[in-house]
Write a protein that holds these residues in place. Structure first.
Motif, PDB file in Angstrom:
ATOM      1  N   GLU A  50      51.884  30.511  21.435  1.00 43.91           N
ATOM      2  CA  GLU A  50      50.705  30.371  20.580  1.00 43.91           C
ATOM      3  C   GLU A  50      51.016  30.395  19.095  1.00 43.91           C
ATOM      4  N   GLN A  71      47.892  26.734  20.361  1.00 42.56           N
ATOM      5  CA  GLN A  71      46.911  27.815  20.286  1.00 42.56           C
ATOM      6  C   GLN A  71      45.498  27.283  20.505  1.00 42.56           C
ATOM      7  N   VAL A 118      45.062  26.396  24.152  1.00 47.15           N
ATOM      8  CA  VAL A 118      44.900  27.565  24.999  1.00 47.15           C
ATOM      9  C   VAL A 118      43.466  28.069  24.917  1.00 47.15           C
TER      10      VAL A 118
END
Lengths: 245, 388
Positions: free
Chosen positions: B123, B129, B132
């Motif tokens: 991340e 990031q 996700v």
């Protein structure tokens, strides 16, 4: 005609000019002669209204430089020490700009500039930018600039400084011509030969006061010598002894 | 006065070096640099939500419905063969994301127990990031659907699972988001504008003196104030030209680098540009007079450059304070020159018009200060010490 009565100028505690009285007549070349620091430039600066005197009064053609400085400036052409030009203007434009500031109409200042350029033999560089001018070219341009409004009185501060022989001769010729046209010319110098070659009248100035005003011939007689240089040294020396006593 | 103005303006236009410095370097370079920086920011920090997410899935056959659900929401599924350790190593290289479906996923799901999933991702990579976050939301959505079905199957109201309904309402308009990033814009515009007047302002006193043209100029039958006014007017004209160029260049640059991809729309059409120019115009005399004043106290061109350069910072200080303190336009603050111009620029860029009174205060106070400073500069020009 230029007259001064008891001009005084102080810079702080220093009295640069301590009561100068002089008279420069029309149709004559008057030389302001004196050693360095004698107060020549300060006197001229008061006459051409850049400095205000702390005492005394001066007149240009009878016009008070204190009472009517703008009018007085219209009656004189000034070639100050250094003769700075605008580097991004041509010689011709430098001259015409001052014509404009003197309030001349466009056509008149064009004609005057062209005439002065011819008269001062400036054709070769008249339309070049003033950036790369030699000292001679610069002085010629500055002189033309100061004459653009055809002033009756011409004041020059050390005009021959840094000039070569040819330029000095042109300058002398011009001053002589102006004299024969009836102008009143006042110039300062610390060079004896200069004054001897040109002047009808010499004002010797030392320590901020006028030592004597006379023709070159009278000067020699007064000092009891045949050489003007010797006369000058004696007169200035006498004055210094006089003040120190 | 007009003759001095025309000569000074003409002379400046003729000097190629100072012209390039004042009119090209500042007004054109600054927008170009800011434009490039912003377009780089757009390309690299660009909105990842537009791009489809590619998700590697290990043991996809253990969760066929989840995979189908994700596909439905535009996630590109790439089945891979990997155990846990392999999955971890794989993500260390590729940054992920990688979804690992454990062996007991199906069984626990069927038994009504929390079914485990492992999502590997690095991340520290901003794109990953963001991916996700979106994957997490999607999977939570899937889980939520299953939960509701379970409740219904047990005869319970699925709303029991939603005790709170939070509605985030984003009131930031695309313009105001852009204005945050473009906070430096007003600084750049004002600084470039002031900078372009520097040459003439210094030339008026220190420059004329150094090249020895001041004394002959003062023997002209023109009042000294008139000379200064003419020169300051020329400085104003150059600053005006520079301002128009700068704003024009910014307007062009910012409309062509696609700020909308950052989720911002830049309100910088010709109308806004004209408004900015008009809003900044009153500051020009203040700058010209201030620089002339300071230059008249210095002894040489170089000294003047140093001091006037410092003085240039003074009008930009309020902008910095405004940014740090987060100041908002208020009538009292609109009386501060340069700060009020900053507010005007920002309000135009944000498409949030200021009250007319605020603008009137800004224009009046700034112009008045300009006139006072100009008269003061004219007075100073009369001093004998000017000759040096």
């Amino acid at each position: 005609m230029i007259e001064a009565q008891g001009l005084i100028k102080r810079f702080g505690a220093l009295t640069a000019v301590g009561g100068v009285t002089l008279r420069a007549a029309d149709g004559r070349i008057t030389g302001l002669l004196g050693p360095n620091g004698a107060g020549k430039s300060t006197t001229l600066r008061m006459l051409y209204t850049v400095l205000a005197p702390d005492g005394g009064e001066a007149w240009i053609d009878g016009i008070s430089v204190l009472g009517e400085p703008l009018e007085a400036r219209r009656h004189m052409g000034v070639l100050p020490h250094g003769a700075g030009l605008y580097p991004n203007l041509t010689a011709r434009e430098n001259i015409e700009y001052f014509g404009a500031l003197q309030g001349l109409a466009r056509r008149v200042r064009r004609a005057r500039a062209a005439e002065l350029i011819r008269r001062l033999e400036m054709d070769a560089f008249a339309d070049r930018l003033a950036k790369g001018f030699s000292q001679g070219q610069r002085v010629k341009t500055a002189l033309a600039r100061s004459l653009v409004h055809q002033p009756r009185n011409v004041l020059l501060d050390e005009p021959t400084n840094g000039l070569d022989v040819m330029a000095v001769r042109t300058l002398r010729r011009i001053l002589a011509e102006l004299r024969s046209e009836g102008h009143c010319i006042l110039f300062s110098s610390h060079v004896m030969q200069e004054v001897a070659a040109l002047c009808d009248e010499v004002i010797v100035i030392a320590g901020g006061t006028v030592v004597v005003q006379a023709t070159p011939e009278e000067l020699k007689v007064r000092a009891g010598t045949s050489s003007l240089e010797e006369a000058f040294v004696r007169l200035v020396g006498l004055e210094h002894e006089g003040t120190s006593a | 006065m007009w003759r001095v103005f025309r000569k000074e303006f003409g002379e400046t236009l003729r000097d190629r070096r100072s012209l390039i410095a004042t009119l090209v370097l500042g007004p054109l370079l600054m927008p170009a640099v800011i434009g490039v920086v912003l377009s780089l920011a757009i390309r690299h920090g660009g909105a990842p939500s537009d791009r489809p997410i590619t998700l590697e899935v290990a043991h996809a056959q253990r969760a066929p419905r989840l995979v189908a659900f994700l596909r439905q929401y535009g996630v590109r599924i790439e089945p891979v063969r990997a155990d846990r350790d392999q999955a971890r190593r794989r993500v260390e290289r590729s940054h992920g994301p990688l979804l690992y479906v454990p062996r007991d996923f199906g069984a626990r799901l069927a038994a009504g127990q929390p079914a485990p999933l492992r999502l590997y991702a690095d991340e520290s990579n901003r794109t990953v990031q963001a991916h996700v976050q979106r994957l997490g939301a999607l999977i939570a959505m899937y889980g939520g659907a299953i939960a509701r079905l379970r409740l219904v199957a047990r005869g319970l109201d699925p709303q029991l699972l939603a005790p709170i309904a939070l509605h985030p309402i984003d009131i930031s308009t695309p313009q105001s988001r852009a204005a945050l990033v473009l906070g430096m814009l007003s600084y750049a515009i004002l600084f470039t504008m002031l900078m372009s007047g520097l040459y003439i302002a210094i030339d008026t006193t220190a420059g004329e003196r150094e090249r020895g043209s001041l004394e002959p100029l003062l023997t002209m039958p023109v009042k000294r104030e008139q000379l200064v006014y003419g020169k300051m007017l020329a400085a104003c004209a150059v600053m005006g030209v520079s301002l128009v160029l700068t704003v024009g260049a910014f307007s062009f640059a910012l409309r062509h680098i696609g700020l909308d991809r950052l989720g911002m729309s830049v309100n910088f059409g010709p109308g806004v540009a004209a408004g900015i120019v008009l809003g900044c115009l009153p500051l020009i005399p203040v700058g010209a007079a201030l620089m002339t004043l300071v230059a008249s106290y210095t002894r040489s061109y170089r000294e003047a450059q140093t001091y006037v350069g410092l003085v240039l910072l003074v009008p930009t200080l309020p902008l910095i304070f405004a940014n740090i303190l987060g100041l908002r336009p208020r009538p009292a603050l609109m009386a501060v020159p340069s700060l009020s111009q900053h507010f005007i620029i920002m309000s135009l860029l944000r498409a949030q018009p200021l009250p007319r009174l605020d603008i009137a205060i800004s224009v009046t106070v700034t112009l008045a200060l300009g006139v006072v400073l100009m008269i003061l500069a004219g007075r100073l020009y009369r001093r004998e010490k000017l000759l040096g």
